[in-house]
Design a protein around this motif. Structure first.
Motif, PDB file in Angstrom:
ATOM      1  N   ALA A 124       0.810  -1.224   0.000  1.00  0.00           N
ATOM      2  CA  ALA A 124       0.000   0.000   0.000  1.00  0.00           C
ATOM      3  C   ALA A 124       0.846   1.278   0.000  1.00  0.00           C
ATOM      4  CB  ALA A 124      -0.919  -0.003   1.217  1.00  0.00           C
ATOM      5  N   HIS A 125       2.113   1.139   0.282  1.00  0.00           N
ATOM      6  CA  HIS A 125       3.016   2.290   0.424  1.00  0.00           C
ATOM      7  C   HIS A 125       3.492   2.777  -0.946  1.00  0.00           C
ATOM      8  CE1 HIS A 125       6.129   4.799   2.175  1.00  0.00           C
ATOM      9  NE2 HIS A 125       5.755   4.435   3.398  1.00  0.00           N
ATOM     10  N   PRO A 126       3.588   4.076  -1.141  1.00  0.00           N
ATOM     11  CA  PRO A 126       3.985   4.581  -2.467  1.00  0.00           C
ATOM     12  C   PRO A 126       5.495   4.588  -2.713  1.00  0.00           C
ATOM     13  CG  PRO A 126       3.530   6.421  -1.014  1.00  0.00           C
ATOM     14  CD  PRO A 126       3.187   5.174  -0.238  1.00  0.00           C
ATOM     15  N   TYR A 127       6.288   4.506  -1.633  1.00  0.00           N
ATOM     16  CA  TYR A 127       7.738   4.626  -1.807  1.00  0.00           C
ATOM     17  C   TYR A 127       8.361   3.375  -2.423  1.00  0.00           C
ATOM     18  CZ  TYR A 127       7.954   8.880   1.112  1.00  0.00           C
ATOM     19  OH  TYR A 127       7.816  10.147   1.621  1.00  0.00           O
ATOM     20  N   GLU A 128       9.432   3.610  -3.150  1.00  0.00           N
ATOM     21  CA  GLU A 128      10.215   2.525  -3.732  1.00  0.00           C
ATOM     22  C   GLU A 128      10.930   1.738  -2.633  1.00  0.00           C
ATOM     23  OE1 GLU A 128      13.314   2.064  -7.471  1.00  0.00           O
ATOM     24  OE2 GLU A 128      13.414   3.880  -6.247  1.00  0.00           O
ATOM     25  N   GLU A 129      11.503   2.468  -1.666  1.00  0.00           N
ATOM     26  CA  GLU A 129      12.139   1.874  -0.498  1.00  0.00           C
ATOM     27  C   GLU A 129      11.432   2.402   0.744  1.00  0.00           C
ATOM     28  OE1 GLU A 129      14.321  -0.401  -0.538  1.00  0.00           O
ATOM     29  OE2 GLU A 129      15.065  -0.349  -2.597  1.00  0.00           O
ATOM     30  N   VAL A 130      10.900   1.508   1.540  1.00  0.00           N
ATOM     31  CA  VAL A 130      10.083   1.899   2.700  1.00  0.00           C
ATOM     32  C   VAL A 130      10.907   1.788   3.975  1.00  0.00           C
ATOM     33  CG1 VAL A 130       8.002   1.414   4.029  1.00  0.00           C
ATOM     34  CG2 VAL A 130       7.987   1.133   1.539  1.00  0.00           C
ATOM     35  N   ALA A 131      10.850   2.814   4.798  1.00  0.00           N
ATOM     36  CA  ALA A 131      11.504   2.775   6.109  1.00  0.00           C
ATOM     37  C   ALA A 131      10.516   2.221   7.123  1.00  0.00           C
ATOM     38  CB  ALA A 131      11.945   4.179   6.522  1.00  0.00           C
ATOM     39  N   TYR A 132      10.933   1.187   7.830  1.00  0.00           N
ATOM     40  CA  TYR A 132      10.079   0.598   8.857  1.00  0.00           C
ATOM     41  C   TYR A 132      10.941  -0.028   9.943  1.00  0.00           C
ATOM     42  CZ  TYR A 132      11.148  -3.883   6.577  1.00  0.00           C
ATOM     43  OH  TYR A 132      11.796  -4.980   6.062  1.00  0.00           O
ATOM     44  N   ASP A 133      10.330  -0.221  11.110  1.00  0.00           N
ATOM     45  CA  ASP A 133      10.996  -0.873  12.249  1.00  0.00           C
ATOM     46  C   ASP A 133      10.064  -1.936  12.805  1.00  0.00           C
ATOM     47  OD1 ASP A 133      13.222   1.016  12.317  1.00  0.00           O
ATOM     48  OD2 ASP A 133      11.762   2.452  13.105  1.00  0.00           O
ATOM     49  N   ILE A 134      10.657  -3.021  13.312  1.00  0.00           N
ATOM     50  CA  ILE A 134       9.898  -4.074  13.990  1.00  0.00           C
ATOM     51  C   ILE A 134      10.538  -4.296  15.357  1.00  0.00           C
ATOM     52  CG2 ILE A 134       9.124  -6.470  13.946  1.00  0.00           C
ATOM     53  CD1 ILE A 134       9.318  -6.375  10.898  1.00  0.00           C
ATOM     54  N   TYR A 135       9.729  -4.169  16.409  1.00  0.00           N
ATOM     55  CA  TYR A 135      10.236  -4.284  17.770  1.00  0.00           C
ATOM     56  C   TYR A 135       9.575  -5.447  18.514  1.00  0.00           C
ATOM     57  CZ  TYR A 135      11.488   0.665  17.004  1.00  0.00           C
ATOM     58  OH  TYR A 135      11.984   1.847  16.503  1.00  0.00           O
ATOM     59  N   PRO A 136      10.341  -6.145  19.339  1.00  0.00           N
ATOM     60  CA  PRO A 136       9.709  -7.083  20.291  1.00  0.00           C
ATOM     61  C   PRO A 136       9.082  -6.280  21.426  1.00  0.00           C
ATOM     62  CG  PRO A 136      12.063  -7.030  20.658  1.00  0.00           C
ATOM     63  CD  PRO A 136      11.807  -6.161  19.441  1.00  0.00           C
ATOM     64  N   VAL A 137       8.000  -6.778  22.011  1.00  0.00           N
ATOM     65  CA  VAL A 137       7.358  -6.092  23.135  1.00  0.00           C
ATOM     66  C   VAL A 137       7.149  -7.074  24.284  1.00  0.00           C
ATOM     67  CG1 VAL A 137       6.211  -4.356  21.710  1.00  0.00           C
ATOM     68  CG2 VAL A 137       5.065  -6.523  22.147  1.00  0.00           C
ATOM     69  N   GLU A 138       7.058  -6.543  25.488  1.00  0.00           N
ATOM     70  CA  GLU A 138       6.904  -7.379  26.679  1.00  0.00           C
ATOM     71  C   GLU A 138       5.497  -7.925  26.826  1.00  0.00           C
ATOM     72  OE1 GLU A 138       9.174  -8.388  28.885  1.00  0.00           O
ATOM     73  OE2 GLU A 138      10.783  -7.410  27.757  1.00  0.00           O
ATOM     74  N   GLN A 139       4.505  -7.115  26.496  1.00  0.00           N
ATOM     75  CA  GLN A 139       3.127  -7.561  26.691  1.00  0.00           C
ATOM     76  C   GLN A 139       2.766  -8.683  25.720  1.00  0.00           C
ATOM     77  OE1 GLN A 139       4.057  -4.600  25.466  1.00  0.00           O
ATOM     78  NE2 GLN A 139       2.399  -3.528  24.404  1.00  0.00           N
ATOM     79  N   THR A 140       1.768  -9.445  26.072  1.00  0.00           N
ATOM     80  CA  THR A 140       1.310 -10.551  25.226  1.00  0.00           C
ATOM     81  C   THR A 140      -0.109 -10.283  24.744  1.00  0.00           C
ATOM     82  OG1 THR A 140       0.560 -11.780  27.183  1.00  0.00           O
ATOM     83  CG2 THR A 140       2.777 -12.258  26.368  1.00  0.00           C
ATOM     84  N   GLY A 141      -0.505 -11.046  23.745  1.00  0.00           N
ATOM     85  CA  GLY A 141      -1.827 -10.875  23.165  1.00  0.00           C
ATOM     86  C   GLY A 141      -2.812 -11.908  23.687  1.00  0.00           C
ATOM     87  N   LYS A 142      -3.558 -12.475  22.781  1.00  0.00           N
ATOM     88  CA  LYS A 142      -4.612 -13.420  23.125  1.00  0.00           C
ATOM     89  C   LYS A 142      -4.071 -14.575  23.962  1.00  0.00           C
ATOM     90  CE  LYS A 142      -8.038 -16.442  20.902  1.00  0.00           C
ATOM     91  NZ  LYS A 142      -8.535 -16.952  19.614  1.00  0.00           N
ATOM     92  N   LYS A 143      -4.753 -14.856  25.054  1.00  0.00           N
ATOM     93  CA  LYS A 143      -4.341 -15.933  25.946  1.00  0.00           C
ATOM     94  C   LYS A 143      -5.268 -17.137  25.770  1.00  0.00           C
ATOM     95  CE  LYS A 143      -2.324 -12.890  29.475  1.00  0.00           C
ATOM     96  NZ  LYS A 143      -2.311 -11.714  28.602  1.00  0.00           N
ATOM     97  N   GLU A 144      -4.726 -18.319  25.984  1.00  0.00           N
ATOM     98  CA  GLU A 144      -5.494 -19.554  25.920  1.00  0.00           C
ATOM     99  C   GLU A 144      -5.278 -20.319  27.221  1.00  0.00           C
ATOM    100  OE1 GLU A 144      -7.490 -20.031  23.517  1.00  0.00           O
ATOM    101  OE2 GLU A 144      -6.677 -18.976  21.766  1.00  0.00           O
ATOM    102  N   GLY A 145      -6.241 -21.154  27.564  1.00  0.00           N
ATOM    103  CA  GLY A 145      -6.095 -21.899  28.804  1.00  0.00           C
ATOM    104  C   GLY A 145      -7.009 -23.094  28.876  1.00  0.00           C
ATOM    105  N   ILE A 146      -6.727 -23.960  29.839  1.00  0.00           N
ATOM    106  CA  ILE A 146      -7.502 -25.186  30.034  1.00  0.00           C
ATOM    107  C   ILE A 146      -8.457 -24.982  31.218  1.00  0.00           C
ATOM    108  CG2 ILE A 146      -5.855 -26.264  31.635  1.00  0.00           C
ATOM    109  CD1 ILE A 146      -7.711 -28.091  28.791  1.00  0.00           C
ATOM    110  N   GLY A 147      -9.596 -25.648  31.168  1.00  0.00           N
ATOM    111  CA  GLY A 147     -10.576 -25.514  32.234  1.00  0.00           C
ATOM    112  C   GLY A 147     -11.229 -24.150  32.214  1.00  0.00           C
TER     113      GLY A 147
END
Length: 372
Positions: free
Chosen positions: A221-244
């Motif tokens: 979707a970006h118009p640039y030929e070369e796109v500047a972007y960053d990807i970071y790890p984060v401490e928080q978590t997303g959707k949780k699953e569990g038993i019972g």
């Protein structure tokens, strides 16, 4: 033509195999993924009687909760053993056998949720968390006039979900600079001239497994030929699953009355119970199948009553000592509830994909215990 692998894909969405316990044997046990699967039989177990039923009904595939190879250890497969005979008959009649077990217990909308809904639990949580989704943060620098387009593309690809909210992003305006070099084809500016651009720093959260898809959508979707972007790890978590599951009844009630309700809703002639029948209970925990191991976690979380199957004497004795009431509703009755749910889910998938697919439920009574 609907194929076995198509049904497997539907089941993967319902109960991803990554949720299954490490010891479990889920997925396709017998069959060819490319074989036709135009008639499905849903059952709790792949028993001899269920295979007889599948053959009589001219079924292409059996989908069950319990894996047929779960506790089986074998060095050879011969027709003169119970397991070998079942495998031979399935292969001879071209019937695939697929199971979703602990992954279906854990998955939202699976066995535990179905039982919790049946008895009317509210404010439901897990007895034990089994996994949490790893997240990443993606930051993309985009010209202001394309920010909306890139944002929508990223969110459509799966980014921006926080709890019950979608489309969660953050943006801040700034000035970007770049110098197009020889061989470049810049969207803005000219080769050899430093360009200053009105840009947006667009950032959002994304499940780790969707990172590549979301990034690809952003780049598309970006118009640039070369796109500047960053990807970071984060401490928080997303959707949780569990038993019972653990939750509360709409109103407190005596345990004996609760047990009577269970009998009626599960279609049982009797259930084994332990504890004070006159005790008022409202906070209830459960684990479908064989869940005695979660009795004490349920107690520590404040459950006044616990229901599961396959309770033993010493486990029941421990429940009495800790003052928690227990209802053993049998392994079978607590889990056979998922059969019509799977049937409905497969029928819905067939409708969405315009498949010529028939889905039936087993009429075999798989309850192994009876009383005199």
């Amino acid at each position: 033509m609907v194929q076995v692998k198509d049904i497997m894909a539907v089941m993967e969405k319902l109960a991803p195999q990554k949720l299954a316990e490490s010891w479990d044997r889920v997925g396709l046990a017998v069959g060819d993924p490319s074989h036709k699967a135009e008639k499905i039989l849903v059952a709790l177990d792949v028993t001899k009687e269920v295979i007889d039923e599948a053959i009589a009904q001219n079924v292409d595939m059996i989908v069950t909760h319990h894996p047929m190879l779960l506790f089986q250890k074998f060095d050879s497969i011969t027709k003169d053993t119970p397991l070998g005979n079942k495998i031979f008959r399935l292969i001879e009649h071209g019937i695939a056998a697929f199971a979703a077990h602990t992954n279906l217990d854990i998955a939202q909308g699976g066995t535990n949720d179905v039982l919790a809904e049946l008895i009317g639990l509210q404010n439901i949580g897990f007895l034990e968390e089994t996994s949490a989704q790893t997240l990443r943060k993606i930051v993309v620098y985009v010209p202001a006039d394309h920010a909306k387009r890139v944002r929508e593309a990223m969110c459509h690809a799966g980014a921006g979900h926080i709890g019950n909210y979608a489309g969660c992003t953050f943006s801040v305006r700034g000035e970007g600079t770049f110098l197009p070099l020889e061989g470049s084809n810049p969207y803005l500016g000219k080769q050899g001239v430093l360009e200053k651009a009105d840009e947006i720093r667009l950032e959002t959260i994304v499940p780790q497994e969707l990172t590549e898809n979301v990034l690809a959508a952003a780049l598309q979707a970006h118009p640039y030929e070369e796109v500047a972007y960053d990807i970071y790890p984060v401490e928080q978590t997303g959707k949780k699953e569990g038993i019972g599951r653990i939750g509360t009844l709409p109103e407190a009630m005596e345990f004996t009355a609760f047990a009577q309700m269970l009998k009626q809703k599960l279609g049982l002639t009797h259930i084994r119970v332990t504890g004070d029948g006159k005790k008022k209970i409202q906070k209830v925990a459960l684990c479908t199948g064989s869940g005695a191991e979660f009795l004490m976690p349920a107690y520590r979380m404040g459950a006044e009553a616990y229901l599961t199957g396959d309770m033993k004497f010493h486990e029941a004795q421990k429940a009495v000592e800790h003052g928690i009431c227990v209802a053993d509703v049998t392994h079978y009755a607590s889990e056979v509830l998922i059969v019509p749910v799977l049937q409905k889910a497969l029928q819905q998938a067939a409708k969405e994909h315009a498949w010529d697919l028939e889905v039936i439920t087993s009429q075999v009574d798989g309850q192994t215990f009876w009383t005199i």
